[in-house]
Design an enzyme around this catalytic site. Structure first.
Site, PDB file in Angstrom:
ATOM      1  N   HIS A 127      38.438  41.282  48.971  1.00 30.56           N
ATOM      2  CA  HIS A 127      38.951  40.141  48.214  1.00 30.56           C
ATOM      3  C   HIS A 127      37.892  39.571  47.275  1.00 30.56           C
ATOM      4  O   HIS A 127      37.068  38.752  47.688  1.00 30.56           O
ATOM      5  CB  HIS A 127      39.397  39.032  49.177  1.00 30.56           C
ATOM      6  CG  HIS A 127      40.682  39.303  49.880  1.00 30.56           C
ATOM      7  ND1 HIS A 127      41.915  38.909  49.373  1.00 30.56           N
ATOM      8  CD2 HIS A 127      40.941  39.940  51.052  1.00 30.56           C
ATOM      9  CE1 HIS A 127      42.872  39.280  50.205  1.00 30.56           C
ATOM     10  NE2 HIS A 127      42.311  39.913  51.228  1.00 30.56           N
ATOM     11  N   CYS A 168      43.917  43.685  47.927  1.00 31.91           N
ATOM     12  CA  CYS A 168      44.379  43.788  49.317  1.00 31.91           C
ATOM     13  C   CYS A 168      45.834  44.275  49.365  1.00 31.91           C
ATOM     14  O   CYS A 168      46.079  45.456  49.225  1.00 31.91           O
ATOM     15  CB  CYS A 168      44.188  42.451  50.048  1.00 31.91           C
ATOM     16  SG  CYS A 168      44.255  42.611  51.846  1.00 31.91           S
ATOM     17  N   GLU A 201      38.326  37.391  45.119  1.00 33.44           N
ATOM     18  CA  GLU A 201      38.647  35.988  44.847  1.00 33.44           C
ATOM     19  C   GLU A 201      38.268  35.055  45.999  1.00 33.44           C
ATOM     20  O   GLU A 201      38.323  33.822  45.851  1.00 33.44           O
ATOM     21  CB  GLU A 201      40.149  35.849  44.531  1.00 33.44           C
ATOM     22  CG  GLU A 201      41.083  35.778  45.722  1.00 33.44           C
ATOM     23  CD  GLU A 201      41.361  37.096  46.429  1.00 33.44           C
ATOM     24  OE1 GLU A 201      42.369  37.164  47.138  1.00 33.44           O
ATOM     25  OE2 GLU A 201      40.572  38.053  46.285  1.00 33.44           O
TER      26      GLU A 201
END
Length: 240
Positions: free
Chosen positions: A185, A95, A187
Site C-alpha cells: 500500500h 492491493c 498510500e
C-alpha cells in the site's frame, strides 16, 4: 481538463476513516494531489464511470472484499476496465486493485499459502523492476506497508514481476508498460498500518505469527509517496 480517476473499492476501517479519511484521501495526500485534480467513483455504490476523454490515469484502491468472491459491483468494474485496458491509459492497482487487474488479465488470485501479511515489510526489486519507469525510482530494497490475505498467485501472460518479498513472490507487476499492480500500500502511513494490524490481532496470533514483533517493525517511510508521485508524473507524460 483530464483528471486522475480513483476507483474506490470499498470503505476503510471506521477508526481510520475518522482520523485520516477514506482510501482516496490517503492517495490524494501521498500523491500530492489537489481535490480539483481527481475524480472519485464509488464502485460499491455502482456510481457512473466517466468517459475516457476525461481520464488522465486510474488508481484502483484496496478493499476489505475478496477478488475471488466476484461480487456484482466488482464484476461491473472488471467489465469496464477490460475495455479501458485497450487504451493507453496509465493504471495503478493497489492491493485489491492489484489482484483485480491480475484477474482481469488472466492471472490467478487466491489465498496466500504464507497466510495474511500485515505490517511494514522489506520488498525487493527484480531486474525488470530496476528498469521499470514506475518502480525503478525505488531502491533495490525498500519498505512497504502490507494488509492483505489474498495475493496474485500466477502472473498474467505478458506481464512482468517487478518486486517480491519473503511472503509474496508477486509484490508488483507491470503489463503493457502502462498498467501496474502493487500488493503493498503506497498510500498507507505507519499509523494506518498499525490500525489494520490491531484489527486483525487475533487472526495474526492464531496463525502462529509474532504480533508484537510485527507491530514493533511498523515504521514510517517515503517510498509509497515516491511511487504515487511518480505515477502522476507518468500520467502527465502520457497526456502531453
Amino acid at each position: 481538463m483530464k483528471k486522475i480517476l480513483i476507483l474506490k473499492m470499498g470503505d476503510t476501517l471506521e477508526s481510520i476513516s475518522k482520523q485520516y479519511g477514506q482510501f482516496p484521501n490517503h492517495i490524494i495526500k501521498n500523491a500530492g494531489l489537489d481535490e480539483k485534480d481527481i475524480m472519485v467513483v464509488d464502485c460499491v455504490k455502482e456510481e457512473k464511470f466517466p468517459i475516457i476523454e476525461k481520464i488522465k490515469g486510474i488508481i484502483i484502491t484496496g478493499s476489505h472484499s475478496m477478488v475471488t468472491d466476484y461480487e456484482p459491483w466488482s464484476v461491473r468494474v472488471s467489465y469496464w476496465l477490460k475495455n479501458i485496458i485497450n487504451f493507453n491509459v496509465p493504471i495503478l492497482g493497489i492491493c485489491y486493485g492489484h489482484q483485480l487487474l491480475a484477474d482481469i488479465l488472466g492471472g490467478k488470485v487466491g489465498y496466500n499459502s504464507n497466510k495474511m501479511e500485515f505490517g511494514t515489510w522489506d520488498i525487493y526489486l527484480t531486474k525488470e523492476g530496476k528498469k521499470d519507469k514506475l518502480l525503478g525510482i525505488l531502491p533495490q530494497k525498500f519498505k512497504g506497508h502490507e494488509a492483505h490475505s489474498q495475493s496474485v498467485l500466477e502472473l498474467p501472460n505478458n506481464a512482468k514481476i517487478l518486486a517480491y518479498n519473503e511472503n509474496d513472490s508477486i509484490q508488483s507487476f507491470v503489463y503493457k508498460n502502462c498498467i501496474w499492480g502493487t500488493q503493498f500500500h503506497p498510500e498507507f502511513s505507519a499509523n494506518i498500518t498499525k490500525e489494520y494490524l490491531k484489527f486483525v490481532k487475533d487472526d495474526i496470533v492464531s496463525s502462529g505469527k509474532n504480533y508484537e514483533n510485527i507491530y514493533n517493525k511498523i515504521e514510517e517511510h517515503k517510498y509509497g509517496e515516491m511511487l504515487l508521485k511518480r505515477f502522476i508524473e507518468i500520467a502527465d507524460e502520457y497526456n502531453k
